[in-house]
Design a protein around this motif. Sequence first.
Motif, PDB file in Angstrom:
ATOM      1  N   ILE A 192      45.127  -7.415 -60.257  1.00 33.38           N
ATOM      2  CA  ILE A 192      44.575  -7.991 -59.014  1.00 33.38           C
ATOM      3  C   ILE A 192      43.957  -6.979 -57.980  1.00 33.38           C
ATOM      4  CG2 ILE A 192      44.849  -9.400 -57.001  1.00 33.38           C
ATOM      5  CD1 ILE A 192      47.323 -10.802 -58.346  1.00 33.38           C
ATOM      6  N   ASP A 193      42.896  -6.737 -57.986  1.00 32.01           N
ATOM      7  CA  ASP A 193      42.243  -5.741 -57.140  1.00 32.01           C
ATOM      8  C   ASP A 193      41.881  -6.183 -55.648  1.00 32.01           C
ATOM      9  OD1 ASP A 193      40.745  -3.552 -55.901  1.00 32.01           O
ATOM     10  OD2 ASP A 193      38.905  -3.682 -57.141  1.00 32.01           O
ATOM     11  N   ILE A 226      42.494 -20.091 -56.770  1.00 35.69           N
ATOM     12  CA  ILE A 226      42.375 -18.927 -56.816  1.00 35.69           C
ATOM     13  C   ILE A 226      43.431 -18.068 -55.923  1.00 35.69           C
ATOM     14  CG2 ILE A 226      41.009 -16.903 -55.736  1.00 35.69           C
ATOM     15  CD1 ILE A 226      38.573 -18.598 -56.167  1.00 35.69           C
ATOM     16  N   ASP A 229      50.100 -11.950 -66.957  1.00 41.53           N
ATOM     17  CA  ASP A 229      48.839 -12.157 -67.350  1.00 41.53           C
ATOM     18  C   ASP A 229      48.234 -13.451 -67.484  1.00 41.53           C
ATOM     19  OD1 ASP A 229      48.983  -9.530 -67.819  1.00 41.53           O
ATOM     20  OD2 ASP A 229      49.643  -9.458 -70.044  1.00 41.53           O
ATOM     21  N   ARG A 257      46.420 -14.129 -64.327  1.00 43.07           N
ATOM     22  CA  ARG A 257      45.523 -13.188 -63.826  1.00 43.07           C
ATOM     23  C   ARG A 257      44.284 -13.912 -64.726  1.00 43.07           C
ATOM     24  NH1 ARG A 257      49.380  -9.446 -63.142  1.00 43.07           N
ATOM     25  NH2 ARG A 257      49.802  -8.912 -65.549  1.00 43.07           N
ATOM     26  N   SER A 258      44.743 -14.475 -65.997  1.00 41.65           N
ATOM     27  CA  SER A 258      43.669 -15.107 -66.633  1.00 41.65           C
ATOM     28  C   SER A 258      42.916 -16.137 -65.871  1.00 41.65           C
ATOM     29  CB  SER A 258      44.075 -15.175 -68.178  1.00 41.65           C
ATOM     30  OG  SER A 258      43.104 -16.130 -68.918  1.00 41.65           O
ATOM     31  N   TRP A 259      43.708 -16.995 -65.515  1.00 36.99           N
ATOM     32  CA  TRP A 259      42.977 -18.168 -64.763  1.00 36.99           C
ATOM     33  C   TRP A 259      42.475 -17.498 -63.354  1.00 36.99           C
ATOM     34  CZ3 TRP A 259      42.188 -22.817 -66.229  1.00 36.99           C
ATOM     35  CH2 TRP A 259      42.831 -23.515 -67.303  1.00 36.99           C
ATOM     36  N   LEU A 260      42.964 -16.658 -62.634  1.00 38.73           N
ATOM     37  CA  LEU A 260      42.461 -16.096 -61.508  1.00 38.73           C
ATOM     38  C   LEU A 260      40.644 -15.848 -61.824  1.00 38.73           C
ATOM     39  CD1 LEU A 260      42.360 -15.436 -58.624  1.00 38.73           C
ATOM     40  CD2 LEU A 260      43.610 -13.207 -59.579  1.00 38.73           C
ATOM     41  N   VAL A 261      40.517 -15.090 -63.071  1.00 41.63           N
ATOM     42  CA  VAL A 261      39.509 -14.839 -63.509  1.00 41.63           C
ATOM     43  C   VAL A 261      38.269 -15.911 -63.687  1.00 41.63           C
ATOM     44  CG1 VAL A 261      37.868 -13.831 -65.254  1.00 41.63           C
ATOM     45  CG2 VAL A 261      40.001 -12.542 -64.568  1.00 41.63           C
ATOM     46  N   ARG A 262      38.824 -16.812 -64.419  1.00 41.32           N
ATOM     47  CA  ARG A 262      38.105 -18.417 -64.802  1.00 41.32           C
ATOM     48  C   ARG A 262      37.656 -19.014 -63.305  1.00 41.32           C
ATOM     49  NH1 ARG A 262      40.900 -21.662 -69.338  1.00 41.32           N
ATOM     50  NH2 ARG A 262      39.046 -22.605 -68.993  1.00 41.32           N
ATOM     51  N   LEU A 284      37.348 -17.813 -60.274  1.00 35.17           N
ATOM     52  CA  LEU A 284      36.584 -16.841 -59.535  1.00 35.17           C
ATOM     53  C   LEU A 284      35.274 -16.772 -60.166  1.00 35.17           C
ATOM     54  CD1 LEU A 284      38.662 -13.519 -59.042  1.00 35.17           C
ATOM     55  CD2 LEU A 284      37.928 -15.027 -57.136  1.00 35.17           C
ATOM     56  N   ASP A 285      34.984 -17.048 -61.521  1.00 31.82           N
ATOM     57  CA  ASP A 285      33.834 -17.073 -62.253  1.00 31.82           C
ATOM     58  C   ASP A 285      33.190 -18.416 -62.017  1.00 31.82           C
ATOM     59  OD1 ASP A 285      33.942 -14.546 -63.499  1.00 31.82           O
ATOM     60  OD2 ASP A 285      34.660 -15.536 -65.608  1.00 31.82           O
TER      61      ASP A 285
END
Length: 406
Positions: free
Chosen positions: A2-3, A313, A337, A340-345, A347-348
């Motif tokens: 998470i940046d 998110i 992990d 974080r994978s769901w977080l990317v989805r 955000l997309d």
Amino acid sequence: MIDPTAFRGRLLATLRVQYPDVLADAGVRLLHPVTGDPYTDDRRHLVATCRSVANFATGAVAGGPDWCVDAAEHGLAFLESAHRSEAGGYRLVVDADGEPVDRTRSAYGHAFALLAYARAAEAGIDGATTGVDATADLLEERFHDGSGCLRSDCDPDWREREPYRGQNANMHACEAYVAAYEATDDRSSLERASRIARRITVDLAAETDGLLWEHYTEDWEHDLDYNADEPRHRFRPPGYQPGHHLEWARLLALLDRYGAGNAPDHGWDARATELFDAAVDLGWTDGGFAYTFGADGGVLVPDRYGWALAEGIGAAAALAERAAGTGDGGEDGDGGDRFRSWLVRFLDAAADYRGPAGVWYEKRLSPDDGGDPVAPEPPGVEPDYHPASAYYEGWRSGRIREEAPE
């Protein structure tokens, strides 16, 4: 990973779209997601005022430009001069001159008043801590019903309008109490938050297979038929809402972060994961969350609301932070992990909910109905509060993870 820098950038970009056009001579206005122009309706909703204060205050907490404080102070001044009644409490809707349009004393709205003061206090705005104390006392005196939770909407003389209890107002009261704790370090606020959380997400949910029903009688019995004939009711639809399961997942992750009491036997973090998984399993539609589903798991309203995606998110970021370094990412034991994978989805998918002006649409229709975006109708209550809150959580969750010892 998470940046936090990226999330801080998303938060400040969201606020920059709002500033200064969201600010009126008095109060705040809703912006149209296509044109970016303020809606011409001159009504000012208590929830929108408070959410705008909270938005800009989080920008200040994240080290944003000076205009974050200026905007939060602007909204706070209107909250106190126009929404606050000399007779006590806050008016739900006023006009641009501060004249009352709807004098309802809303439990939901008063929860957001506490949130506004709490975020402003954390940002260091003068007088906000006094507002936290006074509003917390007001909630305790006027809305708590003896069960640890809040009752519902009242007339200006504080007579309750109907024999109804709702989880939504209580969820946001929990959110506000957590924010009050973050601003003041007063653990009594944290304990108030955890009592509500335990009641709604553990005790009452045990009667509905762990899922969170929205509507109750005044005795806190599940009212499974409430608004059953109005599936698209604007504020109180029937059914289970994936977005609220996600919102509660985020709040329970925070209670775990702060070591709040009243946790279920398996802990706040585990209960948060259960609610997150339920939302994903029953509501995710590859591009957003269906608005509501029924007791049989079937979708009731397939429209996909932007606020629910934003809550995904925030929940994913908070849960990833709690799981990181513990080896606990749910059933998979992936150390975060999976979140974080769901977080990317999520955000997309967010890009599909931003209008040309950078403001989020209220929702997108289901793909079967064309998938078109729908703008909010005035008087609006959503000045991109949910996206801003999600990015704020991403920022601070990422910072906590960066600062954690190896």
